[in-house]
Design a protein around this motif. Structure first.
Motif: not given
Length: 468
Positions: A123-128, A286-288, A304-310, A332-336
């Motif tokens: 889901d948007p906040t969980t990975i396995e 929803g990420i294209t 397109s999911v703001p807290h997921i960067l690439a 990382g600078t944007f996150i911090v």
């Protein structure tokens, strides 16, 4: 049945440990965030360390040293047979091990946990993370950075399992030196391998789907590269497209749409790369993903999911290890801090490790002409430099493009031995503001003699002579 481990929370989870992932992880860790990186290889470093930049450039260095020795009279007899291709390729092993080991220490020192396995979003906040032995690690985070890199593009109609068909990842595993090779794709990778294999005496067909090599470069540099590849004996075929590939017991036949048939011992496919986004669960978020597996990001490297960067090759051009590290650090600078640093990477030097090397920064003559900028050119031919005469590496030139009226530096283009190093002097000056970023710096600066850096003074004086 997979073993489910307990759910572990982090502030940031970075997927991939290449330059982009490392840059993001280190920036976030130094801000005292709890960071985890995920790597599907057994050691860190990503494709840059294990299959792409480091091994290919180490191979090039080994080939260049072999060629140099063969041209030195005292060593001709001793090196007549020479090492096998496998032995040449193995020289990369020690460098790869050192690079990976060094980066493992970086992660340990900065308290970044490394988890081995393949990541997939639940889901948007969980990975396995599916680990090699089947255990499933479940991680949650406030932010994610996708830095999974890219891999060679594989058209479905080509059998890459055939022993005579390679891509840029598998070519280093080739055992026997071929007598002939077709390289399909004349981008950076294709041109680099064409020059390497020609130096080894392999007959090379370089098939280019466009009308010129590396069209993003300055035209004069393109012409120089084309001339020297042909001078090495490389047969370049422009404006050609593959129609069909036929595998034979003794090689490969590539049939082109123009009707030509190229039969060689091996085929190296070097036409494009695909982002590593397969089966990551991104679509359901929803990420294209585009047709080449790449992700779209904004100036802050957000999907397109703001807290997921690439960052890095998975977002497409410029697809450079140097740029990927900066992208990771800026993400990382944007996150911090929540601020953008994208502008700092607008002028990225291009380093192309053909023989001779190419490096470029800023605008080309073609671009300046189209924009109506009144520019002038200053050149320094390497054959005129004492240092080049001493080393015997006299092929090449440094070219400075500058504004006729203000003398502002507009572009720097270098072709020749050490070009990727030489470019950084010009890069430092171009990054300055006002009078500090003009041709006058090179005119009024004393350079060590004899050095290749002296080319800047020679080129600057050459340029001034054209306007005064």
């Amino acid at each position: 049945m997979p073993i489910l481990m307990s759910i572990r929370p982090f502030d940031v989870v970075v997927i991939g440990t290449g330059p982009g992932g490392e840059g993001a992880a280190m920036k976030c860790s130094k801000a005292d965030l709890r960071v985890c990186v995920i790597e599907d290889r057994t050691s860190v470093g990503g494709a840059c360390t294990h299959t792409a930049t480091i091994p290919s450039k180490t191979l090039r260095h080994a080939i260049q040293r072999l060629v140099d020795m063969r041209h030195f009279p005292g060593y001709r007899a001793a090196t007549a047979a020479g090492p096998t291709f496998k032995e040449l390729a193995q020289t990369a092993g020690s460098v790869m091990k050192k690079q990976s080991g060094m980066r493992e220490v970086f992660y340990e020192r900065n308290r970044v946990e490394v988890v081995e396995g393949r990541a997939r979003f639940v889901d948007p906040t969980t990975i396995e993370v599916i680990q090699p032995k089947g255990a499933v690690d479940v991680l949650t985070a406030k932010h994610f950075v996708i830095a999974t890199g890219s891999r060679p593009y594989h058209p479905p109609e080509i059998d890459f399992s055939h022993p005579a068909i390679f891509d840029s990842d598998t070519i280093l595993g080739m055992v026997e030196m071929p007598q002939s090779m077709t390289i399909y794709g004349a981008g950076v990778i294709g041109c680099e391998y064409a020059s390497m294999f020609r130096m080894l005496g392999v007959k090379v067909n370089l098939v280019n789907t466009r009308d010129k090599l590396l069209s993003f470069l300055d035209d004069e540099i393109i012409d120089a590269l084309s001339y020297h590849l042909r001078d090495l004996g490389c047969l370049i075929r422009h404006n050609e497209e593959m129609a069909h590939v036929e595998t034979l017991p003794d090689g490969v036949v590539m049939e082109l749409k123009s009707g030509k048939r190229l039969k060689t011992d091996v085929l190296l496919w070097a036409n494009g790369r695909s982002g590593n986004t397969l089966d990551m669960g991104l679509e359901k978020l929803g990420i294209t993903i585009d047709s080449r597996g790449n992700l779209q990001v904004n100036e802050a490297y957000q999907t397109s999911v703001p807290h997921i960067l690439a960052v890095g090759d998975v977002v497409g051009p410029p697809s450079l290890a140097s740029a990927a590290y900066d992208q990771g650090r800026f993400a990382g600078t944007f996150i911090v801090e929540g601020r953008l640093e994208h502008k700092l990477v607008e002028d990225i030097p291009t380093g192309i490790y053909t023989s001779p090397e190419i490096s470029s920064l800023g605008r080309t003559e073609r671009e300046l002409t189209a924009a109506g900028v009144p520019y002038e050119v200053g050149q320094a031919q390497f054959k005129s430099l004492a240092r080049a005469q001493i080393t015997g590496r006299t092929v090449g030139m440094l070219k400075i493009l500058f504004h006729r009226e203000t003398l502002e530096l507009l572009g720097i283009h270098c072709f020749g031995d050490g070009a990727a190093e030489i470019i950084h002097i010009g890069q430092a000056i171009m990054s300055q503001k006002g009078e500090a970023n003009t041709l006058n710096y090179f005119v009024n600066t004393t350079f060590n003699y004899p050095t290749m850096a002296e080319a800047y003074r020679v080129a600057a004086l050459n340029g001034l002579n054209r306007i005064f």
